[in-house]
Write a protein that holds these residues in place. Structure first.
Motif, short mmCIF file in Angstrom:
data_model
loop_
_atom_site.label_atom_id
_atom_site.label_comp_id
_atom_site.label_asym_id
_atom_site.label_seq_id
_atom_site.Cartn_x
_atom_site.Cartn_y
_atom_site.Cartn_z
N THR A 223 0.84 -1.21 0.00
CA THR A 223 0.00 0.00 0.00
C THR A 223 0.87 1.25 0.00
O THR A 223 0.50 2.26 -0.61
CB THR A 223 -0.96 0.02 1.21
OG1 THR A 223 -0.22 0.23 2.41
CG2 THR A 223 -1.76 -1.26 1.31
N THR A 227 0.46 4.01 -3.01
CA THR A 227 0.07 5.40 -2.78
C THR A 227 1.15 6.37 -3.26
O THR A 227 0.85 7.41 -3.86
CB THR A 227 -0.22 5.67 -1.29
OG1 THR A 227 0.94 5.37 -0.51
CG2 THR A 227 -1.40 4.84 -0.79
N ILE A 236 -3.75 10.23 -1.97
CA ILE A 236 -4.52 9.28 -1.18
C ILE A 236 -4.50 9.80 0.25
O ILE A 236 -3.56 9.56 1.01
CB ILE A 236 -3.91 7.86 -1.26
CG1 ILE A 236 -3.69 7.44 -2.72
CG2 ILE A 236 -4.79 6.86 -0.52
CD1 ILE A 236 -4.94 7.43 -3.57
N LEU A 239 -5.72 5.83 3.82
CA LEU A 239 -5.97 4.47 3.38
C LEU A 239 -5.97 3.56 4.61
O LEU A 239 -4.95 3.45 5.29
CB LEU A 239 -4.91 4.03 2.36
CG LEU A 239 -5.17 2.73 1.60
CD1 LEU A 239 -4.40 2.73 0.29
CD2 LEU A 239 -4.79 1.50 2.41
#
Length: 257
Positions: A223, A227, A236, A239
């Motif tokens: 992740t 991002t 982003i 998250l």
């Protein structure tokens, strides 16, 4: 294309000696970044830097204690350029109630999770701004969004980190710097729960008992890389990532034998 645009981008990762920090360093190095591994345990980040360079990737190890102002100042002075800052250094200590909480443990958690983020971000913001396309990422936690019993000190600290990200995003609006927050839920790493329970391996293991596939450091690192590598105009903001077995901080599915 400008000369600056063709230069290898540089990502600083704090707390890079283990867990999510080390995994994020590997993923960003694989994505083409020169990763600056920053942590107190220089032997561990040195070994990771050697591992990455042995794989043909770009990495450097730098000593950094985010709770020490002089260490942060010296670290920042030694960097010529920064494109991405991953504020990952953090951690939890203890599981006392608010009534019985140890102020020294709360102070230690606040120093690393909140003031540490503040120090490093302040020190590197001029270089992030000068890059023309900077990214600040704050690694918070689902604890930053929802309190739970016996976690007051960590919850309070991660709420502080969450608010830093939200406030900084407002203050930098209009500048070429993104502010991202990632809030992981249950992640099984080699040290997080062990540190929280003061080295009690049995109690640390019990956190994950029966949970089918808690998140790994590599899951969170994915992740981070996703991002950070979005187009520059895409931010982003927040998250939240949890394992499928965890619906909330208070609802976790556990298999029984």
């Amino acid at each position: 294309m400008s000369e600056a645009a063709t230069e290898q981008r540089i990502a600083v990762i704090t707390g890079a000696s283990s867990g999510i920090g080390a995994a994020s360093a590997r993923r960003l190095a694989e994505a083409g970044y020169l990763v600056i591994l920053a942590a107190r345990r220089v032997e561990r980040i040195g070994a990771l830097a050697e591992e990455l360079r042995g794989a043909g990737l770009a990495a450097r190890a730098h000593s950094l204690d985010v709770t020490d102002a002089a260490s942060v100042r010296d670290f920042a002075a030694g960097l010529e350029r920064v494109d991405v800052l991953i504020n990952n250094a953090g951690g939890a200590i203890g599981t006392d109630t608010v009534e019985n909480g140890d102020p020294a443990e709360w102070q230690a958690m606040y120093d690393v999770n909140v003031v540490g983020v503040l120090r490093v971000t302040q020190a590197l913001l001029p270089k992030l701004r000068a890059s023309g396309d900077g990214t600040v990422l704050v690694m918070s936690s689902t604890a930053a969004l929802t309190p739970y019993e016996n976690g007051g000190g960590y919850v309070a600290a991660k709420h502080g980190a969450h608010v830093i990200a939200e406030t900084l995003r407002l203050e930098l609006c209009g500048e070429p710097i993104r502010v991202i927050e990632i809030a992981p839920g249950m992640v099984r790493t080699e040290e997080f729960a062990l540190n929280r329970f003061h080295g009690d391996a049995d109690r640390a293991a019990s956190v994950y008992a029966g949970v089918p596939q808690p998140l790994t450091a590599e899951d969170v690192a994915d992740t981070v890389a996703w991002t950070v590598t979005r187009p520059p105009h895409v931010n982003i903001d927040l998250l939240v990532v949890r394992p499928r077995a965890q619906a909330s901080n208070h609802k976790v599915y556990r298999e029984t034998k």
